[in-house]
Motif scaffolding. Structure first.
Motif, PDB file in Angstrom:
ATOM      1  N   GLU A 155       0.831  -1.206   0.000  1.00 20.27           N
ATOM      2  CA  GLU A 155       0.000   0.000   0.000  1.00 20.27           C
ATOM      3  C   GLU A 155       0.869   1.261   0.000  1.00 20.27           C
ATOM      4  N   ASN A 156       0.593   2.146  -0.957  1.00 20.09           N
ATOM      5  CA  ASN A 156       1.295   3.428  -1.112  1.00 20.09           C
ATOM      6  C   ASN A 156       2.766   3.278  -1.511  1.00 20.09           C
ATOM      7  N   LYS A 157       3.156   2.088  -1.967  1.00 20.18           N
ATOM      8  CA  LYS A 157       4.544   1.866  -2.363  1.00 20.18           C
ATOM      9  C   LYS A 157       4.648   1.728  -3.879  1.00 20.18           C
ATOM     10  N   THR A 158       5.776   2.190  -4.421  1.00 18.41           N
ATOM     11  CA  THR A 158       6.014   2.152  -5.862  1.00 18.41           C
ATOM     12  C   THR A 158       7.205   1.260  -6.178  1.00 18.41           C
ATOM     13  N   PHE A 159       7.041   0.467  -7.239  1.00 21.81           N
ATOM     14  CA  PHE A 159       8.122  -0.365  -7.763  1.00 21.81           C
ATOM     15  C   PHE A 159       8.511   0.198  -9.126  1.00 21.81           C
ATOM     16  N   PHE A 160       9.762   0.644  -9.254  1.00 22.76           N
ATOM     17  CA  PHE A 160      10.257   1.151 -10.531  1.00 22.76           C
ATOM     18  C   PHE A 160      10.642  -0.027 -11.424  1.00 22.76           C
ATOM     19  N   MET A 161      10.225   0.023 -12.695  1.00 20.38           N
ATOM     20  CA  MET A 161      10.575  -1.004 -13.677  1.00 20.38           C
ATOM     21  C   MET A 161      11.387  -0.337 -14.781  1.00 20.38           C
ATOM     22  N   PHE A 162      12.661  -0.667 -14.843  1.00 20.29           N
ATOM     23  CA  PHE A 162      13.604  -0.014 -15.735  1.00 20.29           C
ATOM     24  C   PHE A 162      13.860  -0.949 -16.919  1.00 20.29           C
ATOM     25  N   PHE A 163      13.266  -0.629 -18.084  1.00 23.84           N
ATOM     26  CA  PHE A 163      13.315  -1.501 -19.252  1.00 23.84           C
ATOM     27  C   PHE A 163      14.276  -0.980 -20.312  1.00 23.84           C
ATOM     28  N   TYR A 164      15.440  -1.602 -20.411  1.00 24.78           N
ATOM     29  CA  TYR A 164      16.302  -1.375 -21.568  1.00 24.78           C
ATOM     30  C   TYR A 164      15.739  -2.147 -22.764  1.00 24.78           C
TER      31      TYR A 164
ATOM     32  N   ARG B 204       5.344 -10.599 -21.046  1.00 28.49           N
ATOM     33  CA  ARG B 204       5.009 -11.159 -19.748  1.00 28.49           C
ATOM     34  C   ARG B 204       5.621 -10.376 -18.588  1.00 28.49           C
ATOM     35  N   THR B 205       6.847  -9.897 -18.754  1.00 31.27           N
ATOM     36  CA  THR B 205       7.522  -9.268 -17.617  1.00 31.27           C
ATOM     37  C   THR B 205       6.810  -8.007 -17.162  1.00 31.27           C
ATOM     38  N   ARG B 206       6.538  -7.105 -18.087  1.00 32.65           N
ATOM     39  CA  ARG B 206       5.860  -5.873 -17.676  1.00 32.65           C
ATOM     40  C   ARG B 206       4.453  -6.164 -17.168  1.00 32.65           C
ATOM     41  N   GLN B 207       3.713  -6.984 -17.882  1.00 30.60           N
ATOM     42  CA  GLN B 207       2.340  -7.283 -17.471  1.00 30.60           C
ATOM     43  C   GLN B 207       2.298  -7.920 -16.095  1.00 30.60           C
ATOM     44  N   SER B 208       3.162  -8.904 -15.872  1.00 32.94           N
ATOM     45  CA  SER B 208       3.108  -9.639 -14.607  1.00 32.94           C
ATOM     46  C   SER B 208       3.539  -8.776 -13.426  1.00 32.94           C
ATOM     47  N   PHE B 209       4.562  -7.946 -13.599  1.00 25.81           N
ATOM     48  CA  PHE B 209       4.987  -7.086 -12.502  1.00 25.81           C
ATOM     49  C   PHE B 209       3.950  -6.007 -12.205  1.00 25.81           C
ATOM     50  N   GLU B 210       3.341  -5.440 -13.247  1.00 23.62           N
ATOM     51  CA  GLU B 210       2.314  -4.424 -13.007  1.00 23.62           C
ATOM     52  C   GLU B 210       1.101  -5.025 -12.307  1.00 23.62           C
ATOM     53  N   CYS B 211       0.680  -6.209 -12.752  1.00 23.25           N
ATOM     54  CA  CYS B 211      -0.442  -6.880 -12.089  1.00 23.25           C
ATOM     55  C   CYS B 211      -0.098  -7.210 -10.644  1.00 23.25           C
ATOM     56  N   ALA B 212       1.125  -7.691 -10.420  1.00 22.79           N
ATOM     57  CA  ALA B 212       1.542  -8.046  -9.065  1.00 22.79           C
ATOM     58  C   ALA B 212       1.501  -6.835  -8.139  1.00 22.79           C
ATOM     59  N   ALA B 213       2.045  -5.721  -8.586  1.00 22.65           N
ATOM     60  CA  ALA B 213       2.048  -4.518  -7.755  1.00 22.65           C
ATOM     61  C   ALA B 213       0.628  -4.053  -7.448  1.00 22.65           C
ATOM     62  N   THR B 214      -0.233  -4.083  -8.464  1.00 22.38           N
ATOM     63  CA  THR B 214      -1.620  -3.656  -8.272  1.00 22.38           C
ATOM     64  C   THR B 214      -2.335  -4.547  -7.267  1.00 22.38           C
TER      65      THR B 214
ATOM     66  N   GLY C 164      -0.010  -1.705  -4.462  1.00 24.22           N
ATOM     67  CA  GLY C 164       1.020  -0.738  -4.809  1.00 24.22           C
ATOM     68  C   GLY C 164       0.919  -0.293  -6.251  1.00 24.22           C
ATOM     69  N   HIS C 165       2.016   0.249  -6.751  1.00 26.06           N
ATOM     70  CA  HIS C 165       2.043   0.780  -8.110  1.00 26.06           C
ATOM     71  C   HIS C 165       3.373   0.431  -8.755  1.00 26.06           C
ATOM     72  N   ALA C 166       3.349  -0.009 -10.018  1.00 26.33           N
ATOM     73  CA  ALA C 166       4.564  -0.264 -10.790  1.00 26.33           C
ATOM     74  C   ALA C 166       4.703   0.823 -11.841  1.00 26.33           C
TER      75      ALA C 166
ATOM     76  N   SER D  10      10.222   1.759  -3.518  1.00 27.08           N
ATOM     77  CA  SER D  10      10.508   0.702  -2.547  1.00 27.08           C
ATOM     78  C   SER D  10      11.263  -0.462  -3.171  1.00 27.08           C
ATOM     79  N   GLY D  11      11.437  -0.435  -4.487  1.00 29.32           N
ATOM     80  CA  GLY D  11      12.169  -1.484  -5.180  1.00 29.32           C
ATOM     81  C   GLY D  11      12.412  -1.069  -6.616  1.00 29.32           C
ATOM     82  N   LEU D  12      13.433  -1.661  -7.236  1.00 24.91           N
ATOM     83  CA  LEU D  12      13.797  -1.329  -8.609  1.00 24.91           C
ATOM     84  C   LEU D  12      14.076  -2.619  -9.379  1.00 24.91           C
ATOM     85  N   GLY D  13      13.329  -2.823 -10.457  1.00 18.09           N
ATOM     86  CA  GLY D  13      13.577  -3.942 -11.355  1.00 18.09           C
ATOM     87  C   GLY D  13      14.258  -3.457 -12.618  1.00 18.09           C
ATOM     88  N   ILE D  14      15.201  -4.246 -13.143  1.00 11.75           N
ATOM     89  CA  ILE D  14      15.946  -3.866 -14.350  1.00 11.75           C
ATOM     90  C   ILE D  14      15.931  -5.027 -15.330  1.00 11.75           C
TER      91      ILE D  14
END
Length: 346
Positions: free
Chosen positions: A43-52, A57-67, A71-73, A105-109
């Motif tokens: 709740e109220n936490k953001t996960f940054f997703m850094f896509f080079y 699947r990766t973006r969809q699954s992480f965004e769904c997981a955060a929601t 939280g928010h991705a 609160s976290g960073l994915g790369i």
């Protein structure tokens, strides 16, 4: 066991008990997916997703997981961030990471083969971020490893040979089973990350391993040594073969995927077209029904996207013993559990 703030760059760097904590929670979250008990973990936490590199699947699954965790991705691209590189001026990794650690609160790369100039550069980049970050750094797939895929793989295989989805996960059902990790010819030049992670995590959970590939398609020697060590600790067998058929004999899990050769980088450039042209010279390296008939009624697994007609036939990929969609679904659940344990309020 406290996993809060722990980086996740490779499953080999975590204890089996720590991996089991994620898998056990993932199974609970899958069984009771939309329970209110999970809906405020981030709740109220953001996960940054850094896509080079882009993804499905990766973006969809992480965004769904955060929601689903409350939280928010947030999607980020390096081209929009003015970061310093070897060729351009900009903000250093130290400065960017220190600031992002104050926001999220976290960073994915995610950084794969065509965004680097030599094997290992992606791994080095993630470890530079991990050095400066005060929040967990999670690999969303890089040139060496794909740890979230490894967790999703092993969970899917254990569900198949166990009681199935929705039940308590029994990883013991994989002990003594044989994984065939076989190279597949194809029109895509793929990195080593998923196959190397598959070797590592399967050998950590007591599976026999056969690696099959044409001559000249060797993987990272360090990963091979770790796999041998893992198998030695369990008293299981590890072997490498260079023909397209013999490895299927006695297999319980068949993982057919193309991967690039060690010669994929020349003078800092990824030789994609040359890799594709070379791979297409090996049409016999396809997973088909004839080869699957040599197995011990094996399941077919793949991290997707599947290069149908090259890595595997449609009849196998869409067959009754294919677990590709089960594994793809599990990306959501293992990442949800991982985020909850490393970033959340459990």
């Amino acid at each position: 066991m406290d996993l809060y703030g722990k980086d996740f760059l490779c499953t080999q760097e975590w204890e089996v008990e720590e991996l089991m904590a994620v898998l056990d929670l993932a199974a609970k979250m899958k069984r009771d997916r939309f329970s209110p008990r999970w809906s405020r973990v981030l709740e109220n936490k953001t996960f940054f997703m850094f896509f080079y590199n882009p993804s499905v699947r990766t973006r969809q699954s992480f965004e769904c997981a955060a929601t689903e965790l409350g939280g928010h991705a947030q999607f980020l691209e390096p081209g929009a961030m003015r970061l310093k590189t070897e060729k351009t001026a900009g903000e250093t990794i130290e400065d960017a990471t220190q600031v992002m650690s104050r926001y999220a609160s976290g960073l994915g790369i995610r950084i794969l083969e065509d965004k680097i100039g030599a094997y290992g550069e992606g791994d080095d980049l993630l470890r530079q971020y991990a050095r400066w970050a005060s929040i967990p750094i999670i690999s969303m797939a890089h040139d060496k490893y794909h740890p979230c895929q490894g967790l999703a793989d092993i969970m899917g295989w254990a569900e198949w040979f166990g009681q199935g989805p929705g039940h308590t996960l029994d990883m013991g059902v994989l002990e003594g089973k044989k994984l065939l990790m076989t190279w597949g010819h194809g029109a895509l030049a793929r990195s080593w990350c998923s196959v190397q992670e598959g070797l590592l995590i399967a050998s950590r959970f007591g599976m026999h391993i056969t690696l099959a590939c044409p001559e000249g398609y060797d993987l990272d020697p360090q990963v091979i040594e770790w796999t041998k060590t893992n198998c030695g600790a369990h008293g299981t067998e590890f072997q490498i073969v260079h023909d397209p058929c013999s490895g299927y004999e006695g297999a319980h899990v068949v993982y057919s995927r193309h991967w690039m050769s060690p010669r994929a980088y020349v003078d800092g450039e990824f030789q994609k077209q040359k890799e594709v042209e070379m791979a297409l010279k090996y049409p016999q390296w396809i997973c088909d029904e004839e080869k699957m008939a040599l197995t011990t009624d094996a399941i077919f697994t793949h991290p997707m996207p599947v290069d149908r007609g090259h890595e595997v036939t449609d009849a196998v990929a869409s067959g009754p013993r294919s677990v590709i969609y089960n594994v793809a679904e599990n990306r959501l659940h293992v990442q949800k559990a991982l985020m909850a344990l490393t970033m959340g309020n459990l």
